[in-house]
Write a protein that holds these residues in place. Structure first.
Motif, PDB file in Angstrom:
ATOM      1  N   LEU A 156       0.467  -0.834  -0.084  1.00  0.00           N
ATOM      2  CA  LEU A 156       0.082   0.054  -0.188  1.00  0.00           C
ATOM      3  C   LEU A 156       1.165   1.225   0.273  1.00  0.00           C
ATOM      4  O   LEU A 156       1.673   1.136   0.539  1.00  0.00           O
ATOM      5  CB  LEU A 156      -1.230  -0.255   1.131  1.00  0.00           C
ATOM      6  N   VAL A 157       0.245   2.952  -1.044  1.00  0.00           N
ATOM      7  CA  VAL A 157       1.282   3.707  -0.514  1.00  0.00           C
ATOM      8  C   VAL A 157       0.962   4.115   0.630  1.00  0.00           C
ATOM      9  O   VAL A 157       2.069   4.427   1.253  1.00  0.00           O
ATOM     10  CB  VAL A 157       0.229   4.183  -1.398  1.00  0.00           C
ATOM     11  N   ASP A 158       0.824   3.347   1.268  1.00  0.00           N
ATOM     12  CA  ASP A 158       0.535   3.897   3.692  1.00  0.00           C
ATOM     13  C   ASP A 158       1.773   3.429   3.864  1.00  0.00           C
ATOM     14  O   ASP A 158       2.266   3.296   4.552  1.00  0.00           O
ATOM     15  CB  ASP A 158      -1.024   3.468   3.928  1.00  0.00           C
ATOM     16  N   ASP A 159       1.900   1.486   3.699  1.00  0.00           N
ATOM     17  CA  ASP A 159       2.938   1.446   3.897  1.00  0.00           C
ATOM     18  C   ASP A 159       4.301   1.915   3.825  1.00  0.00           C
ATOM     19  O   ASP A 159       5.187   1.988   4.288  1.00  0.00           O
ATOM     20  CB  ASP A 159       2.886  -0.203   2.851  1.00  0.00           C
ATOM     21  N   ILE A 160       4.689   2.317   2.038  1.00  0.00           N
ATOM     22  CA  ILE A 160       5.799   3.449   2.023  1.00  0.00           C
ATOM     23  C   ILE A 160       5.431   4.356   2.343  1.00  0.00           C
ATOM     24  O   ILE A 160       6.449   4.997   2.845  1.00  0.00           O
ATOM     25  CB  ILE A 160       4.976   3.573   0.120  1.00  0.00           C
ATOM     26  N   ARG A 161       4.391   5.106   2.682  1.00  0.00           N
ATOM     27  CA  ARG A 161       4.463   6.293   4.115  1.00  0.00           C
ATOM     28  C   ARG A 161       5.555   6.062   5.059  1.00  0.00           C
ATOM     29  O   ARG A 161       6.091   6.837   5.593  1.00  0.00           O
ATOM     30  CB  ARG A 161       3.265   6.782   3.780  1.00  0.00           C
TER      31      ARG A 161
END
Lengths: 69, 753
Positions: B687-692
């Motif tokens: 998820l983009v959340d994970d990347i952030r």
């Protein structure tokens, strides 16, 4: 699992320590199993780099083998 | 699974039941394999199939009256397969293999009175088993009425050849002047068979009472008789041969001191449970042989090719998953059983068990209601209980479930209301994929009933499908508690899966599908050509909702295009049962097979089905696109990414609360993700959340590396069960993401090498 997993490109630096990574023996753990593997490690803080081809190659294979997936 | 349960499962799959021809053959000849092999023009292979079950093949194969043809399923579609004619052509074209294997010699002896077909069969079957056999025949030679047949029906040379083979098997032929009562009375040996299909003297005949119809045993110990067929009987030869075979089975049991009847399978006389669908079978007339007595090779091959190859496979024909593993439920039950029985070693069927969509189509199609869903779900529960469920199989879906039930969960009454008559439960997928339409639908529901609350949550289906009984049970209690706290309103769901879960596992809650309400607004929608309506698999046993959807479409004037597998036979989109987590490649095949079933645009009323099917590039609409013209999405819209779904749920929660989403600190980071990288993230379930979070962690002093030459950077962090790695470049304050990967292993202590 073969013991040496050094990527071809070893030209990486640990950002917090500003130290070039060196080959080092590292323990990988999964589901109660332990593997000793040679990987790029920061000589100062011990941070380990896991390259994409390792994570999605042999590492994934071993994970799936241990999971009996 | 206990062995008894395995037997119960196996018995419900009828694929291994004999085809009608085999069930109708008193010798159990596999007519289906024989015909299929003949059709491939493998005549030697076809002869080998006959030899497996047929005694005295040269004789029986030529003279068999083919009672199987009475039962052949082809009968109503151009006439039964001429198996009798095919056998004759096969035998006259292919010479025998010669020697027949004989088991080691046994001490007990068998004596046979008479040399008709039944007697020769007893001699053949028992000599093969190693019994020394003495056969008494009249002075003109063994064979009885077979000797009177014309050369064209049974060449003398063939009869002689079969008799010679009996000699090599250890049968001693002994001529006698008369087959009379004196032979019956004296020197009976260890077992004695009297073949009545020979010229017995009247005094011997009058001594013989009728034998037991199954075992052909007479009252006296070790005495058996058969060959009782009358001369004009249409199946005279095969009946007498069959009686000889049954008597031989009894004699073998008798000489071994075993019961003559225990677990003995009676002749089937064409009875079988095998089901074969014939609705698409076209009439194909029987091949008429130029020479009525004999097929040519070419004619025989063409005739054999008419064989319908009777099989059930009703479930396998329609299920990509069942077909993928190359067999059918009976063998699958064995695989699942073996997989559960293994204590140490590799569990070969874990992926198989975890890949079933649990959609229930097989159970609906199966004449005996075999349910792969039940079989696989039971096996999953056992794996979880025994702590050997592969951690990665359902990992992502469970994370999504837990996030939808916590971070993005919300329950409240309608604005300005303090109670709810009904409460809208959109389901986590619709909420994530179409937050705008979810709100639009909620607005419409409040027009119909002002006291309509909203409940953003997950129904717990992933825990249920993953076999996690304990977690699912907690989930259920939590949902029941929330419902209770809201004053026990009626629940309206927009998701068939939620509806099914509520109905089956939370029966105290009154629940209905939103699609059963009069949702049409009267506003003119877009006129569209006929759409292929695919019902979600969880609506299989919910005809009321399926009909309500069709009624809404009719009210809007929307026409539907035909789609074969719909209604209660509908198919899974590739997500059900968490198939996608266990075997993503198989899920893609399932999805592709589904969209291939109709041209044009698909329509569904499940958000997950919509996006799953759209992954193939097929245009797919959601019912909401038709209902509310003001929030319609195009049919060719790309499916929402996993990250977008998370964001969608967050947005929906914030809008429902009429406030801005609360940003986590990492949400302020500026990211640039090119389309190919986004596709990679989707495939790898990152998820983009994970990347952030990884980048935020690295910026705070976490693991982070920099390339010595080209400026690339690497950051990693452990989030839950998984370590994520992000490769990026920092370009004017923005993170340009280049690659991302993850692993489940953890890194322990390091040191100098």
């Amino acid at each position: 699992m073969s013991l040496r997993f050094l990527p071809q490109d070893m030209n990486w630096i640990c950002r917090p320590c500003r130290e070039p990574l060196q080959p080092g023996m590292v323990e990988l753990h999964y589901m109660g199993n332990v593997f000793k593997v040679e990987l790029p490690v920061c000589p100062k803080c011990g941070a380990v780099l896991i390259a994409e081809e390792l994570a999605l190659g042999r590492m994934l294979e071993v994970e799936q083998l241990l999971e009996d997936k | 699974m206990e062995q008894q349960e395995l037997r119960h499962w196996e018995a419900r799959c009828i694929q291994e039941e004999p085809p009608l021809c085999r069930a109708g053959c008193p010798l159990g000849v596999d007519g289906r394999s024989f015909a299929r092999t003949m059709a491939r023009e493998d005549l030697a292979g076809a002869r080998a199939i006959l030899e497996k079950t047929m005694p005295l093949i040269g004789i029986v194969g030529r003279l068999c009256e083919a009672p199987c043809e009475q039962y052949c399923l082809r009968r109503e579609f151009g006439g039964s397969i001429a198996l009798g004619g095919l056998e004759r052509l096969c035998l006259s074209s292919v010479p025998g293999r010669g020697k027949i294997l004989r088991l080691p010699a046994r001490p007990k002896k068998v004596r046979i009175l008479g040399s008709g077909p039944s007697s020769l069969t007893v001699a053949f079957d028992l000599a093969k088993k190693g019994y020394p056999v003495v056969l008494l025949h009249l002075a003109d030679g063994p064979g009885a009425w077979l000797r009177d047949l014309p050369e064209s029906a049974l060449p003398t040379s063939v009869l002689q050849e079969e008799l010679a083979r009996l000699v090599t098997l250890g049968v001693t032929f002994q001529p006698v002047a008369d087959l009379d009562a004196s032979l019956y009375a004296t020197d009976a040996g260890d077992a004695c068979y009297i073949g009545q299909d020979d010229a017995l003297t009247p005094d011997l005949r009058t001594m013989l009472e009728a034998p037991d119809p199954m075992t052909f045993a007479l009252a006296g110990p070790g005495l058996f008789t058969g060959g009782l067929c009358s001369v004009g009987h249409p199946y005279r030869l095969i009946t007498d041969v069959s009686q000889g075979r049954e008597a031989a089975v009894s004699i073998d049991r008798y000489l071994q001191g075993a019961s003559l009847t225990a677990s003995r399978v009676p002749l089937r006389h064409g009875q079988t449970d095998l089901f074969t669908e014939t609705k698409d079978v076209a009439v194909k007339m029987r091949i008429v042989a130029a020479d009525p007595a004999n097929f040519t090779r070419q004619e025989a091959v063409a005739e054999a090719d008419r064989c319908l190859d009777c099989q059930c496979l009703e479930c396998v024909k329609h299920c990509v998953y069942l077909a993928e593993y190359g067999a059918y439920p009976k063998t699958y039950a064995r695989r699942v059983y073996n997989n559960s029985a293994i204590v140490k070693g590799i569990h070969q069927a874990n992926r198989f068990i975890n890949s079933c969509a649990l959609c229930g189509q097989c159970e609906t199609l199966c004449p005996k209601n075999f349910s792969m869903a039940e079989l696989c779900l039971d096996a999953r529960r056992l794996m979880v209980r025994e702590n050997r469920m592969p951690a990665s199989a359902h990992w992502f879906a469970l994370l999504e479930m837990r996030a939808a039930a916590s971070e993005t969960a919300l329950v409240r009454h309608a604005p300005d209301k303090t109670s709810s008559q009904v409460i809208f439960f959109p389901g986590c997928q619709l909420a994530g994929i179409r937050p705008d339409q979810t709100l639009r639908l909620y607005a419409r529901l409040r027009e119909l009933q002002a006291e309509t609350g909203i409940w953003l949550d997950c129904c717990g289906a992933p825990a249920h499908w993953a076999g996690r009984e304990e977690e699912f049970s907690q989930f259920r209690d939590r949902l029941a508690g929330i419902w209770d706290s809201m004053g026990r309103p009626q629940v309206l769901t927009a998701c068939s899966t939620c509806l099914k879960i509520f109905r089956e596992h939370l029966p105290e809650i009154t629940v209905a599908s939103v699609w059963t309400l009069p949702l049409t607004t009267g506003a003119k929608g877009v006129s569209r050509p006929a759409l292929a309506l695919t019902d979600p698999c969880t609506s299989r046993h919910d005809p009321a909702t399926r009909q309500a959807v069709r009624a809404l479409l009719t009210a809007m004037g929307q026409e539907l295009a035909p789609l074969a597998m719909s209604g209660e036979l509908t198919e899974c989109c590739g997500f059900g049962g968490l198939m996608e987590g266990a075997d993503p490649a198989l899920a893609r095949k399932v999805t592709a097979a589904r969209v291939a079933q109709a041209n044009g645009v698909f329509l569904t009323y499940c958000a997950m089905c919509r996006d799953q099917l759209a992954k193939t590039g097929k245009p797919v609409l959601h019912l909401l696109d038709l209902l509310f013209a003001d929030t319609t999405h195009p049919a060719d819209e790309a499916p929402a990414s996993l990250s977008a779904r998370r964001a969608g749920r967050r947005l929906l929660k914030a809008k429902s609360l009429e406030e801005l989403p609360t940003d986590e600190p990492w949400e302020k980071l500026s990211l640039t993700i090119a389309a190919p990288v986004a596709a990679l993230l989707e495939e790898r379930r990152i998820l983009v959340d994970d990347i952030r979070q990884v980048l935020f962690h690295a910026a705070g002093g976490g693991a982070s590396f920099e390339h010595g030459a080209d400026g690339r950077r690497l950051a990693s962090a452990r989030l839950g069960e998984v370590t994520f790695w992000v490769e990026y470049r920092l370009v004017s304050e923005s993170y340009h993401i280049e690659r991302c990967w993850s692993h489940r292993m953890t890194i322990g202590g390091g040191g100098e090498s």
